[in-house]
Design a protein around this motif. Sequence first.
Motif, PDB file in Angstrom:
ATOM      1  N   ILE A   1       0.843  -1.202   0.000  1.00 30.70           N
ATOM      2  CA  ILE A   1       0.000   0.000   0.000  1.00 30.70           C
ATOM      3  C   ILE A   1       0.876   1.249   0.000  1.00 30.70           C
ATOM      4  N   ALA A   2       1.942   1.205   0.812  1.00 32.23           N
ATOM      5  CA  ALA A   2       2.782   2.390   0.981  1.00 32.23           C
ATOM      6  C   ALA A   2       3.518   2.794  -0.289  1.00 32.23           C
ATOM      7  N   ARG A   3       3.645   1.897  -1.253  1.00 32.06           N
ATOM      8  CA  ARG A   3       4.232   2.303  -2.537  1.00 32.06           C
ATOM      9  C   ARG A   3       3.380   3.373  -3.212  1.00 32.06           C
ATOM     10  N   ALA A   4       2.076   3.329  -2.960  1.00 32.07           N
ATOM     11  CA  ALA A   4       1.172   4.226  -3.676  1.00 32.07           C
ATOM     12  C   ALA A   4       0.440   5.202  -2.776  1.00 32.07           C
ATOM     13  N   LEU A   5       0.587   5.065  -1.473  1.00 36.14           N
ATOM     14  CA  LEU A   5      -0.196   5.903  -0.565  1.00 36.14           C
ATOM     15  C   LEU A   5       0.591   6.125   0.723  1.00 36.14           C
ATOM     16  N   ASP A   6       0.960   7.382   0.970  1.00 34.93           N
ATOM     17  CA  ASP A   6       1.711   7.696   2.181  1.00 34.93           C
ATOM     18  C   ASP A   6       0.803   7.705   3.402  1.00 34.93           C
ATOM     19  N   LEU A   7       1.416   7.465   4.550  1.00 34.45           N
ATOM     20  CA  LEU A   7       0.764   7.684   5.832  1.00 34.45           C
ATOM     21  C   LEU A   7       1.032   9.122   6.291  1.00 34.45           C
ATOM     22  N   GLY A   8       0.526   9.460   7.451  1.00 33.49           N
ATOM     23  CA  GLY A   8       0.585  10.836   7.919  1.00 33.49           C
ATOM     24  C   GLY A   8       1.976  11.371   8.186  1.00 33.49           C
ATOM     25  N   TYR A   9       2.873  10.523   8.716  1.00 32.77           N
ATOM     26  CA  TYR A   9       4.195  11.008   9.110  1.00 32.77           C
ATOM     27  C   TYR A   9       5.157   9.840   9.235  1.00 32.77           C
ATOM     28  N   THR A  10       6.426  10.141   9.469  1.00 37.02           N
ATOM     29  CA  THR A  10       7.416   9.101   9.699  1.00 37.02           C
ATOM     30  C   THR A  10       8.464   9.651  10.671  1.00 37.02           C
ATOM     31  N   PHE A  11       9.531   8.911  10.917  1.00 39.75           N
ATOM     32  CA  PHE A  11      10.635   9.369  11.768  1.00 39.75           C
ATOM     33  C   PHE A  11      11.941   9.185  11.002  1.00 39.75           C
ATOM     34  N   ASP A  12      12.811  10.194  11.078  1.00 39.18           N
ATOM     35  CA  ASP A  12      14.046  10.137  10.312  1.00 39.18           C
ATOM     36  C   ASP A  12      15.155   9.426  11.083  1.00 39.18           C
TER      37      ASP A  12
ATOM     38  N   VAL B   1       8.845  13.492  11.167  1.00 43.28           N
ATOM     39  CA  VAL B   1       8.873  14.088   9.829  1.00 43.28           C
ATOM     40  C   VAL B   1       7.444  14.142   9.304  1.00 43.28           C
ATOM     41  N   PRO B   2       6.897  15.338   9.112  1.00 46.52           N
ATOM     42  CA  PRO B   2       5.523  15.426   8.595  1.00 46.52           C
ATOM     43  C   PRO B   2       5.470  15.031   7.129  1.00 46.52           C
ATOM     44  N   LEU B   3       4.507  14.208   6.799  1.00 46.46           N
ATOM     45  CA  LEU B   3       4.274  13.859   5.402  1.00 46.46           C
ATOM     46  C   LEU B   3       2.939  14.471   4.984  1.00 46.46           C
ATOM     47  N   LEU B   4       1.842  13.790   5.267  1.00 44.94           N
ATOM     48  CA  LEU B   4       0.534  14.342   4.926  1.00 44.94           C
ATOM     49  C   LEU B   4       0.135  15.460   5.887  1.00 44.94           C
ATOM     50  N   TYR B   5       0.587  15.325   7.150  1.00 46.00           N
ATOM     51  CA  TYR B   5       0.220  16.349   8.126  1.00 46.00           C
ATOM     52  C   TYR B   5       1.285  16.463   9.210  1.00 46.00           C
ATOM     53  N   ASP B   6       1.312  17.659   9.802  1.00 47.14           N
ATOM     54  CA  ASP B   6       2.171  17.909  10.956  1.00 47.14           C
ATOM     55  C   ASP B   6       1.322  17.805  12.214  1.00 47.14           C
ATOM     56  N   MET B   7       1.950  17.527  13.345  1.00 45.66           N
ATOM     57  CA  MET B   7       1.232  17.427  14.612  1.00 45.66           C
ATOM     58  C   MET B   7       1.963  18.252  15.663  1.00 45.66           C
TER      59      MET B   7
ATOM     60  N   GLU C   1       4.590   8.774  18.529  1.00 50.99           N
ATOM     61  CA  GLU C   1       5.466   7.596  18.563  1.00 50.99           C
ATOM     62  C   GLU C   1       4.690   6.302  18.775  1.00 50.99           C
ATOM     63  N   SER C   2       3.459   6.408  19.267  1.00 44.93           N
ATOM     64  CA  SER C   2       2.634   5.204  19.432  1.00 44.93           C
ATOM     65  C   SER C   2       2.065   4.720  18.105  1.00 44.93           C
ATOM     66  N   TYR C   3       2.126   5.552  17.081  1.00 44.31           N
ATOM     67  CA  TYR C   3       1.580   5.289  15.742  1.00 44.31           C
ATOM     68  C   TYR C   3       0.052   5.277  15.719  1.00 44.31           C
ATOM     69  N   GLU C   4      -0.566   5.520  16.853  1.00 48.53           N
ATOM     70  CA  GLU C   4      -2.028   5.530  16.873  1.00 48.53           C
ATOM     71  C   GLU C   4      -2.622   6.640  16.011  1.00 48.53           C
ATOM     72  N   PRO C   5      -2.003   7.834  15.938  1.00 47.93           N
ATOM     73  CA  PRO C   5      -2.605   8.874  15.089  1.00 47.93           C
ATOM     74  C   PRO C   5      -2.220   8.781  13.615  1.00 47.93           C
ATOM     75  N   GLN C   6      -1.614   7.666  13.204  1.00 49.05           N
ATOM     76  CA  GLN C   6      -1.308   7.502  11.779  1.00 49.05           C
ATOM     77  C   GLN C   6      -2.612   7.295  10.997  1.00 49.05           C
ATOM     78  N   LEU C   7      -2.748   8.060   9.925  1.00 49.26           N
ATOM     79  CA  LEU C   7      -3.952   7.960   9.100  1.00 49.26           C
ATOM     80  C   LEU C   7      -3.585   7.883   7.628  1.00 49.26           C
TER      81      LEU C   7
END
Length: 645
Positions: free
Chosen positions: A92-103, A109-115, A192-198
């Motif tokens: 899925i991630a090849r074609a659709l990003d999640l909200g953020y990641t960690f460098d 690192v904000p992708l779709l949204y910052d928090m 960091e819990s990944y719960e707010p990943q959308l």
Amino acid sequence: MSSRDMDDGDDPRHVNRRQWLSALGLAGAVTLAGCSGNGGDGGDSGGEGNSSDGGSGSSDLSQEEIYATAAASSFSTLNPIYNDENGAGNAIARALDLGYTFDEENEYVPLLYDMSTEDGEVWTFEVREGLEFSDPYGEVTASDFVYLIQEVHQSSWASSVASADWDGVTVEETGEYEFQATLNTPQLLWPESYEPQLYPIPQGLLEPYVEEEDTEGLRQDEELLELQFSGNLGPYVLDEWQRDGGTRYSRNDDYYLQDAEDLPDVFGEAPYFEEAEIRVIGEQASRLGALETGEVDSAAIPPNQVESYQNNDEIYVNRIPQPYNEKISLNMRDNGWTTGPGNMFRHVPFRQAMASAIDKEGLIQGVFRDFAETHFTWQPRFSNFYPPEEDIPTFGVGDNYGSEVARGLAEDAFEQSEYDYRFDGETMVDPDGNQVQLSLYHSAGQNTEQLMADFIAQELGENLGMDVTVEAIDGTRFNNEYWTQTDYPTPETNEEGEVTSVPEELVDTVNGEEVEWTQPTSTNPGPRNVTSNESWDMEVVFGLNTYPRNPLTNSVFFEGANPLYNPVGYYPGFNAEELFQSAREATSQEELADALIELFANLAEEQPYIMLTFPDDTVGYREGLEGPIENFSNGWNLPAWRYGE
């Protein structure tokens, strides 16, 4: 929670959403996070590759223009709302990003949204502008995320995999590109819990299913299954999903991160491949063969084969630390310690004795070929919450290793037992004078695991005089018949779901206080008198995540005697609940660190599991591939991976 069989990326027990989300980088995991470090392929993560012959892709493209990866098994769904498998998450991630990641610095690192937040209770999400769904759904706005949370994840009918993450969270749209989430309990480490990943899902796509409360329709929607709505939201566009063969993609020329000014310049031209592909290759030997011939760019290398690849001019090997541990689980429930009577595993000095009897550095050198770190407490050393070395005992190394120290601790434990265990010469014997005999299970077909089990049995025999029998078992069978129990007693509840009565078998006295199991689970079905169907003593079948980014998640293992996950029946001898609560209520990083460091110092002392090693992932890549790093965050910048000039 278990991780052992994740090394082949095809174990259904690796379906915890948080786990595979934690393994994802920017556009797909490449870290083998969760692998046992024993050479499993890690599914997609270990099979990042580049097709030399184009695979099923275009024959007009050269090897370095097609980014192909290998997966150990096929995907059951690509629907982002319902997938909780690691391999499919990568697809899925090849074609659709999640909200953020960690460098690589473990920074958000904000992708779709910052928090952002002031106190950990109210979090503001700022949606990046310029995100577009495919026609006819238009621009991604805050409304799409709020609708997804409120009408799907928080609904009573949809049963999405993220439903538990959003339970009790109050969400409010506060602007075209902004919304807020208010938590019941402040969490400074909520990201960091990944719960707010959308994932971004179009509101217009969801509305018909929401209005009809059509769960099956939502689950089988073709636009969701084939990611037809993904617009500019991922580095590639999904062209084909062959249910048994894998997935193929073409470059997304409009990838939104090309215009992101808050990311490194290298994203300006990402992705760097014209096509991408995930190929299902079931056998590890075949995946390694594909790496050698250049059909794939990368594959996980078993520790005992790393040396043979280190002198290969066409392949380089990275050593990647990860948070999944190797430990011995001791059955402290009534059907453990089958040598009987009593259960010596319940005594802290006895667990310390076992930890002292096993040479951790010898284990790492002999079994893991030095590709592992010693494991003393429930965090890897790269964690920001790892206690100071002087604050934790280092059982199994230096002066804390060997027969003398182990036997001394065992004798301390004998004094705490009501039964007459003792040493008869070099042999540990039970009250009848018979040698203590125990079993140790490992997964059948896992060579590294068997070697580890043999090493443990030998050490416990030589340093503690125990007779340990090593037995192979199918991992699924062990999980179902030994590790878990589905037929357990349950409390009575009223119409509102409130507990009104707890049966006696769900009550025990722990540290002098009465404790009730009001929410028993298959992995903690009750007090120690509630057991699995089959008796067992020790196992190394499963490794477990230690959650270094958000250690509060470890509450599922150690928050008192009745947390969600406690198959072994461990009762903390310190006030773990108070420490977890102090961490939750912390208003600063310093307060949070103080509580967590004290927690991990106590766990190092008590050895709820006999902690052994953190094996590294060892991954081979085709020479010239730029991007992989020897860091837990490996893969966070996957769209920027490329071949050098």
